[in-house]
Design an enzyme around this catalytic site. Structure first.
Site, PDB file in Angstrom:
ATOM      1  CG  HIS A 265      -2.102  -0.957   1.007  1.00 50.08           C
ATOM      2  ND1 HIS A 265      -2.849  -1.440   2.052  1.00 50.08           N
ATOM      3  CD2 HIS A 265      -2.641  -1.504  -0.114  1.00 50.08           C
ATOM      4  CE1 HIS A 265      -3.790  -2.239   1.591  1.00 50.08           C
ATOM      5  NE2 HIS A 265      -3.682  -2.299   0.281  1.00 50.08           N
TER       6      HIS A 265
ATOM      7  CD  GLU B 129      -2.371  -9.173   6.927  1.00 48.56           C
ATOM      8  OE1 GLU B 129      -2.342  -9.690   8.062  1.00 48.56           O
ATOM      9  OE2 GLU B 129      -1.765  -8.121   6.627  1.00 48.56           O
TER      10      GLU B 129
ATOM     11  CB  CYS C 145       3.602  -7.986  11.524  1.00 52.36           C
ATOM     12  SG  CYS C 145       5.069  -7.384  10.719  1.00 52.36           S
TER      13      CYS C 145
ATOM     14  CB  SER D 247      -3.927  -1.235   8.125  1.00 52.95           C
ATOM     15  OG  SER D 247      -5.094  -1.501   7.399  1.00 52.95           O
ATOM     16  CG  ASN D 248       1.970  -0.201   8.322  1.00 56.11           C
ATOM     17  OD1 ASN D 248       2.906   0.569   8.509  1.00 56.11           O
ATOM     18  ND2 ASN D 248       1.689  -0.683   7.117  1.00 56.11           N
TER      19      ASN D 248
ATOM     20  CB  SER E 116       3.996   0.157   2.344  1.00 60.56           C
ATOM     21  OG  SER E 116       3.431  -1.061   2.780  1.00 60.56           O
TER      22      SER E 116
END
Length: 426
Positions: free
Chosen positions: A98, A190, A299, A329-330, A393
């Site tokens: 992303h 995911e 993760c 998201s992260n 990312s």
């Protein structure tokens, strides 16, 4: 020798069609990737204790930020695929990661994207056995993987190892008759891929909860608390986020908790804890021991980046800039954490900062549908600290470009040789 005298024996060499551990071209692609994604300026600040002052601006980098191992690997494999198969059509299922900049580079390399339909499903009708298909770091659903295998095309699987760990947990839940309750976004690639792993076992069940609010609907139903949803209301609320025909009366008897790897770690742990508490409340501790399971499936890279923000916020900078895709998201979670402590700007990349007007375009809220807003006068007039972090990312060159734009607004120029990727200066 078999066959008639003088007849040549025909040898058929089968082409390898599945690549999971690279394509053997890492050394060949490394110089190109370094030149496109690294930043000499970022490495310079990192080497000086993650903090450096330029004029009246002190830049503070989080101790962990940007590309993680899984993203590095996915990008490497995509570049290797282009070199390995120069004459093949190469497709990518969804986005490699992303990040708009990285995905744009994939398109420039001639990699064609297969985007999902409105219902989230992919169409592979145009893919043939002569093509190559890259599976992104998020993975693909079990059904899509089997469809691609059946086509017979070359498959380059970049699914992140941390995602595979979650898949194994979810599969084990289904094998043992537990419903997998997954903390994640049900529309996210995911989460969809993770949920599909229950299909490896007959009767496997899953339920996806977005946040604590949705998790509490599950808890209230388990504990039969006053005002809980009726069976039909529960099904209607979760029907797009659960196994077909999900029945809360039977499918919530045994639960195993998992998560989309990029969610907020503390929230995932809290959701699991609340579900266990609901079992204890309804049936007692012994029942909870036998009917509830949870494993740490966040993760490590996501955890490290979140931990680095927590550490930085002990002495928060005047302004925090979080760099990464708005659909990451992260990255969104990092921005949310920072907003609780200091003025925070979540930008997609350096181009969100206008060096002419000095304005910044940013996403001001955690909501996935939050609009991008523009703000002028966002930089303090006197000396200030600028904190920087980036999602897993986001490549270093985009971080370096962001720093340069902020400094340029302040009239601070950095010599070109000091901002080039390592190995290119001089």
């Amino acid at each position: 020798m078999n066959g008639k005298p003088g007849e040549r024996k025909r040898v058929v060499i089968m082409e390898k069609t599945y690549f999971r551990s690279g394509l053997g071209l890492k050394k060949e692609v490394k110089p190109l990737i370094d030149s496109e994604y690294q930043s000499g300026l970022v490495e310079r600040i990192r080497s000086r204790g993650y903090t450096e002052t330029f004029g009246d601006v002190t830049i503070r980098l989080a101790q962990e930020f940007g590309f993680c191992y899984g993203v590095d690997r996915a990008v490497d494999y995509a570049y290797e695929t282009r070199i390995k198969f120069p004459d093949k059509r190469i497709y990518l299922v969804g986005e490699i990661i992303h990040n708009p900049h990285v995905n744009h580079r994939m398109k420039e390399m001639g990699i064609e994207f297969i985007y999902p339909e409105e219902d989230g499903h992919f169409t592979f009708d145009h893919v043939t056995a002569d093509d190559a298909v890259i599976i992104p770091a998020f993975g693909v659903t079990l059904k899509d993987f089997e469809r691609l295998k059946k086509i017979g095309c070359v498959l380059v699987d970049t699914t992140c190892g941390s995602v595979l760990v979650v898949w194994k947990r979810v599969e084990s839940y289904a094998r043992d008759g537990f419903t997998a309750v997954i903390h994640g976004k049900y529309t996210h690639e995911e989460s969809r891929a993770t949920a599909s792993q229950v299909k490896k076992h007959p009767g496997g069940k899953y339920l996806i909860v977005r946040d604590m609010e949705e998790a509490m609907l599950v808890c209230d139903y388990i504990a039969k608390r006053p005002g809980h949803l009726s069976r039909d209301e529960f099904y209607q609320h979760f029907k797009e986020k659960a196994t077909d025909g999900f029945d809360p009366d039977t499918d919530l008897e045994k639960i195993g908790v998992a998560n989309q790897t990029t969610m907020l770690a503390n929230e995932s742990l809290a959701i699991g804890g609340r579900i266990r508490e609901a079992f204890v409340e309804a049936y007692g501790e012994e029942h909870a021991e036998a009917h509830y399971r949870s494993f740490g499936t966040i993760c490590s890279a996501t955890q490290e980046r979140q931990d680095a923000v927590v550490e930085m916020m002990k002495e928060p900078p005047d302004i925090m800039v979080v760099i990464g895709g708005y659909n990451s998201s992260n990255t969104n979670h990092l921005a949310h954490m920072c907003r609780e402590h200091t003025r925070t700007y979540h930008i997609q990349d350096a181009t969100c900062i206008d060096v002419v007007t000095g304005a910044v375009r940013h996403k001001a809220e955690l909501s996935p549908d939050a609009p991008e807003v523009s703000e002028e006068g966002w930089l303090p007039s006197g000396p200030f600290q600028l904190g920087i972090t980036a999602g897993a990312s986001t490549p270093n060159n985009k971080i370096g470009e962001t720093i340069l734009r902020v400094l340029k607004i302040r009239g601070i120029e950095i010599p070109t040789h000091e901002v080039m990727p390592a190995g290119e200066a001089g």
